[in-house]
Design a protein around this motif. Structure first.
Motif, PDB file in Angstrom:
ATOM      1  N   CYS A 169       0.843  -1.425   0.007  1.00 58.06           N
ATOM      2  CA  CYS A 169       0.020  -0.016   0.163  1.00 58.06           C
ATOM      3  C   CYS A 169       0.666   1.170  -0.136  1.00 58.06           C
ATOM      4  O   CYS A 169       0.655   2.318   0.187  1.00 58.06           O
ATOM      5  CB  CYS A 169      -0.919   0.006   1.211  1.00 58.06           C
ATOM      6  SG  CYS A 169      -2.125  -1.478   1.266  1.00 58.06           S
ATOM      7  N   ALA A 170       2.170   1.281  -0.364  1.00 56.42           N
ATOM      8  CA  ALA A 170       3.195   2.268  -0.348  1.00 56.42           C
ATOM      9  C   ALA A 170       2.561   3.436  -1.310  1.00 56.42           C
ATOM     10  O   ALA A 170       2.696   2.822  -2.387  1.00 56.42           O
ATOM     11  CB  ALA A 170       4.318   1.682  -0.338  1.00 56.42           C
ATOM     12  N   ASN A 171       2.516   4.622  -0.991  1.00 55.16           N
ATOM     13  CA  ASN A 171       2.352   5.552  -1.881  1.00 55.16           C
ATOM     14  C   ASN A 171       1.106   5.323  -2.628  1.00 55.16           C
ATOM     15  O   ASN A 171       0.855   5.580  -3.920  1.00 55.16           O
ATOM     16  CB  ASN A 171       3.622   5.795  -2.944  1.00 55.16           C
ATOM     17  CG  ASN A 171       4.559   6.579  -2.254  1.00 55.16           C
ATOM     18  OD1 ASN A 171       4.744   7.286  -1.336  1.00 55.16           O
ATOM     19  ND2 ASN A 171       5.796   5.795  -2.310  1.00 55.16           N
ATOM     20  N   VAL A 172       0.072   5.081  -1.894  1.00 48.46           N
ATOM     21  CA  VAL A 172      -1.157   4.546  -2.419  1.00 48.46           C
ATOM     22  C   VAL A 172      -2.229   5.405  -1.853  1.00 48.46           C
ATOM     23  O   VAL A 172      -2.210   5.661  -0.710  1.00 48.46           O
ATOM     24  CB  VAL A 172      -1.816   2.927  -2.191  1.00 48.46           C
ATOM     25  CG1 VAL A 172      -3.302   2.874  -2.363  1.00 48.46           C
ATOM     26  CG2 VAL A 172      -1.023   2.201  -3.209  1.00 48.46           C
ATOM     27  N   ILE A 173      -2.928   5.958  -2.624  1.00 46.25           N
ATOM     28  CA  ILE A 173      -4.441   6.701  -2.146  1.00 46.25           C
ATOM     29  C   ILE A 173      -5.618   6.220  -2.985  1.00 46.25           C
ATOM     30  O   ILE A 173      -5.423   5.884  -4.075  1.00 46.25           O
ATOM     31  CB  ILE A 173      -4.381   8.046  -2.321  1.00 46.25           C
ATOM     32  CG1 ILE A 173      -5.428   9.037  -1.635  1.00 46.25           C
ATOM     33  CG2 ILE A 173      -3.994   8.638  -3.758  1.00 46.25           C
ATOM     34  CD1 ILE A 173      -5.259  10.367  -1.415  1.00 46.25           C
ATOM     35  N   CYS A 174      -6.716   5.844  -2.073  1.00 46.17           N
ATOM     36  CA  CYS A 174      -7.860   5.101  -2.841  1.00 46.17           C
ATOM     37  C   CYS A 174      -8.968   5.292  -2.194  1.00 46.17           C
ATOM     38  O   CYS A 174      -9.144   5.943  -1.155  1.00 46.17           O
ATOM     39  CB  CYS A 174      -7.479   3.611  -2.703  1.00 46.17           C
ATOM     40  SG  CYS A 174      -7.261   3.136  -0.887  1.00 46.17           S
ATOM     41  N   ASP A 175     -10.175   4.784  -2.938  1.00 42.47           N
ATOM     42  CA  ASP A 175     -11.598   5.080  -2.522  1.00 42.47           C
ATOM     43  C   ASP A 175     -11.350   3.697  -1.274  1.00 42.47           C
ATOM     44  O   ASP A 175     -11.190   2.471  -1.975  1.00 42.47           O
ATOM     45  CB  ASP A 175     -12.540   4.520  -3.495  1.00 42.47           C
ATOM     46  CG  ASP A 175     -13.761   4.491  -2.905  1.00 42.47           C
ATOM     47  OD1 ASP A 175     -14.107   4.341  -1.727  1.00 42.47           O
ATOM     48  OD2 ASP A 175     -14.959   4.940  -3.816  1.00 42.47           O
TER      49      ASP A 175
END
Length: 306
Positions: free
Chosen positions: A126-132
């Motif tokens: 999930c590194a450097n992840v942005i999400c719904d």
């Protein structure tokens, strides 16, 4: 999305008179010691219909955020999210650029120990992840909180209690908690010249250190050490605006050129470019958090436009 500051719906720039940011910080109960940065609530009021602000979040640990009002447009590198009332972000080494209108928002920051107790996924995935958050498998188990945290009729106390109850139900122990705590303390408090030194301070092999860091911190040990050094410098600068970067730089940078290279890697721009941007959300939030130990809530109004 413009210059990193205030924007009007018609496309003009400049801080809207009367903009207000209220930040309230709630201390997590004792059973969560070491899991969270904080539970926090922000209220952003803007004076004109359609007005928005744009800012950049610094590299940070994982977060979940719930938006009542306008949902953000946000991006980290190639990951983007728009219109989601529940946004999840993994641990990051890059900035998050976001645009936001009037809103009430709850946020929860997860330290590496918190990641170990509340997430099944490897932090590196999930590194450097942005999400719904409702659709991402690592964050979806917090989706039920959207109903109460985005309910404009619910009080802050009711919402805070819902957060606490949800975390109590979701938390489970992890057999590596002692190792995670040692690594985190060594990163924050230590002064280590190499990964070998860090491993010795944590009383573990380099291989074990690398595994723990990747699984629960999101990145390799060397990158985490560099990130920590950089964030010390950036936080000093943000809390003492007007100081030259040379005064905010961590003492372990060899020279300004090294610091500039690190800045470009972590913030994707030069220090001078970042300093030229307005930070209507981040600056107020950091100042409020720095004072939060003395006051449960801080209301911040911008200075008069120049």
């Amino acid at each position: 999305m413009g210059n990193g500051g205030y924007q009007q719906a018609a496309g003009g720039h400049g801080p809207p008179v009367g903009q207000r940011l209220t930040a309230e910080f709630r201390e997590p109960p004792a059973q969560f010691a070491g899991c969270f940065t904080t539970f926090y609530h922000l209220t952003l009021d803007l004076p004109e219909t359609g007005a928005v602000v744009t800012d950049y979040l610094q590299p940070e640990w994982a977060n979940i955020r719930f938006f009542c009002g306008t949902a953000p447009e946000a991006e980290i590198a190639t990951h983007k999210v728009s219109g989601a009332p529940f946004v999840g972000t993994g641990p990051s080494t890059l900035p998050c650029r976001f645009t936001l209108g009037p809103v009430r928002m709850w946020g929860v920051g997860f330290l590496p120990l918190g990641w170990s107790r509340f997430f099944d996924a490897d932090a590196s995935d999930c590194a450097n992840v942005i999400c719904d958050g409702t659709t991402h498998p690592a964050f979806a188990h917090f989706g039920a909180l959207t109903d109460v945290l985005c309910d404009p009729q619910a009080t802050l106390d009711e919402q805070f209690q819902a957060l606490v109850t949800a975390m109590e139900r979701a938390m489970r122990p992890n057999r590596e908690e002692a190792r995670i705590a040692r690594v985190h303390a060594a990163l924050v408090n230590g002064d280590h010249a190499s990964v070998h030194d860090l491993a010795e301070a944590c009383a573990m092999s380099i291989r074990t250190l690398e595994r723990v860091c990747t699984r629960y911190f999101g990145f390799a040990p060397k990158l985490l050490m560099r990130r920590q050094r950089f964030m010390r410098s950036l936080t000093t600068y943000m809390l003492q605006r007007g100081r030259p970067w040379t005064e905010a730089m961590d003492a372990h940078y060899h020279d300004q050129a090294q610091f500039t290279r690190e800045f470009r890697e972590f913030m994707t721009m030069n220090p001078s470019e970042y300093a030229a941007l307005d930070h209507p959300i981040l600056t107020s939030f950091m100042e409020a958090r720095a004072r939060a130990r003395g006051s449960a809530a801080q209301t911040l109004d911008p200075p008069a436009p120049r």
